[in-house]
Design an enzyme around this catalytic site. Structure first.
Site, PDB file in Angstrom:
ATOM      1  N   HIS A 169     -18.949   7.558  -4.700  1.00 51.62           N
ATOM      2  CA  HIS A 169     -18.976   5.926  -4.255  1.00 51.62           C
ATOM      3  C   HIS A 169     -17.865   5.617  -3.062  1.00 51.62           C
ATOM      4  O   HIS A 169     -17.447   4.469  -3.085  1.00 51.62           O
ATOM      5  CB  HIS A 169     -18.582   5.141  -5.414  1.00 51.62           C
ATOM      6  CG  HIS A 169     -19.486   5.432  -6.850  1.00 51.62           C
ATOM      7  ND1 HIS A 169     -20.740   5.580  -6.869  1.00 51.62           N
ATOM      8  CD2 HIS A 169     -18.765   6.132  -7.748  1.00 51.62           C
ATOM      9  CE1 HIS A 169     -21.140   6.005  -7.918  1.00 51.62           C
ATOM     10  NE2 HIS A 169     -19.840   6.178  -8.803  1.00 51.62           N
ATOM     11  N   ARG A 170     -17.876   6.601  -2.439  1.00 46.32           N
ATOM     12  CA  ARG A 170     -16.883   6.421  -1.150  1.00 46.32           C
ATOM     13  C   ARG A 170     -15.597   6.173  -1.410  1.00 46.32           C
ATOM     14  O   ARG A 170     -14.788   5.592  -0.687  1.00 46.32           O
ATOM     15  CB  ARG A 170     -17.512   5.280  -0.127  1.00 46.32           C
ATOM     16  CG  ARG A 170     -18.882   5.427   0.389  1.00 46.32           C
ATOM     17  CD  ARG A 170     -19.010   5.507   1.776  1.00 46.32           C
ATOM     18  NE  ARG A 170     -20.289   6.205   2.309  1.00 46.32           N
ATOM     19  CZ  ARG A 170     -21.459   5.551   2.313  1.00 46.32           C
ATOM     20  NH1 ARG A 170     -21.539   4.341   2.052  1.00 46.32           N
ATOM     21  NH2 ARG A 170     -22.402   6.206   2.753  1.00 46.32           N
ATOM     22  N   LEU A 171     -15.164   6.464  -2.535  1.00 42.66           N
ATOM     23  CA  LEU A 171     -13.572   6.382  -3.122  1.00 42.66           C
ATOM     24  C   LEU A 171     -12.952   7.730  -2.718  1.00 42.66           C
ATOM     25  O   LEU A 171     -12.375   8.289  -3.677  1.00 42.66           O
ATOM     26  CB  LEU A 171     -13.651   5.941  -4.593  1.00 42.66           C
ATOM     27  CG  LEU A 171     -14.464   4.898  -4.868  1.00 42.66           C
ATOM     28  CD1 LEU A 171     -14.295   4.727  -6.600  1.00 42.66           C
ATOM     29  CD2 LEU A 171     -14.017   3.478  -4.090  1.00 42.66           C
ATOM     30  N   HIS A 172     -12.858   7.987  -1.244  1.00 45.31           N
ATOM     31  CA  HIS A 172     -12.626   9.268  -0.995  1.00 45.31           C
ATOM     32  C   HIS A 172     -10.898   9.233  -1.191  1.00 45.31           C
ATOM     33  O   HIS A 172     -10.249   8.519  -1.279  1.00 45.31           O
ATOM     34  CB  HIS A 172     -12.808   9.375   0.406  1.00 45.31           C
ATOM     35  CG  HIS A 172     -14.452   9.237   0.696  1.00 45.31           C
ATOM     36  ND1 HIS A 172     -15.226   9.914   0.053  1.00 45.31           N
ATOM     37  CD2 HIS A 172     -14.875   8.184   1.446  1.00 45.31           C
ATOM     38  CE1 HIS A 172     -16.434   9.513   0.444  1.00 45.31           C
ATOM     39  NE2 HIS A 172     -16.262   8.452   1.407  1.00 45.31           N
TER      40      HIS A 172
END
Ligand SMILES: Cc1cc2nc3c(=O)[nH]c(=O)nc-3n(C[C@H](O)[C@H](O)[C@H](O)COP(=O)(O)O)c2cc1C
Length: 191
Positions: A169-172
């Site tokens: 979820h692009r919570l890099h």
């Protein structure tokens, strides 16, 4: 982990097994006196606390930019691991003896190419380059090929190293290490 160079070693070892080619390929960003950023790939030929080393023609566009502004950014993107590492800092020349040793380890055709190529200069035709290559080949026939005076190494001395890894979820995840004297301050950045 509090030592970014040890973390780099770990990630690089994984990249060497995961990437189909050139895990040591890195983008090198430089900025010359005109302020225009420029970026291209080079191969990392050494790394450690003292810096990240690459070799090139010192009269190339990148060589001129580094002479005017001896600072650079490096980027490794290991696609198969979904990771990137960013390195920033000042740039030093590699001692001539180290450059000699690396040059001597290259294949003969690469050594001839280093003499024959006016890297980054305009070339009127491929034939001109091939003729220059053959000229160098004849000149050094039967001899060891010395390192050209305009060819050498640069070392990017890390002041900042950021490790980025993909998360759902692009919570890099972004881990930033900033040099403070002889040690490193570690922190996180929002993705
Ligand atoms: C994967 C890859 C690795 C490369 N490695 C180097 C290198 O180690 N040294 C080098 O001078 N050029 C290397 N090149 C070529 C450079 O990207 C570039 O074309 C050349 O150095 C001229 O750049 P400049 O005109 O900005 O100086 C590499 C290119 C690729 C795609």
């Amino acid at each position: 982990m509090t030592d970014p160079l040890a973390l780099f070693d770990e990630w690089f070892a994984e990249a060497r097994t995961a990437e189909i080619n050139d895990p040591e390929a890195m983008s090198l960003a430089t900025v010359g006196s005109d302020g225009q950023p420029s970026v291209r790939m080079v191969l990392m030929k050494g790394h450690g606390p003292e810096g990240f080393v690459f070799y090139t023609n010192e009269q190339s566009a990148k060589g001129e930019q580094l002479r005017d502004n001896p600072r650079a950014g490096l980027l490794f993107h290991w696609k198969s691991l979904r990771r990137q590492v960013r390195v920033e800092g000042p740039v030093e020349r590699v001692p001539g003896g180290d450059a000699d040793a690396y040059f001597a380890s290259r294949g003969r055709d690469s050594q001839i190419g280093a003499w024959a190529s006016d890297q980054s200069r305009t070339l009127d035709s491929r034939g001109t380059f091939e003729a220059r290559f053959e000229g160098v080949e004849r000149k050094f026939d039967g001899q060891d090929i010395p390192r050209p005076p305009h060819w050498g190494g640069y070392r990017v001395v890390p002041e900042r190293i950021e490790f980025w890894s993909d998360r759902p979820h692009r919570l890099h995840e972004r881990r930033l290490f900033t040099r403070e004297g002889d040690s490193w301050r570690a922190g996180l950045l929002y993705p």
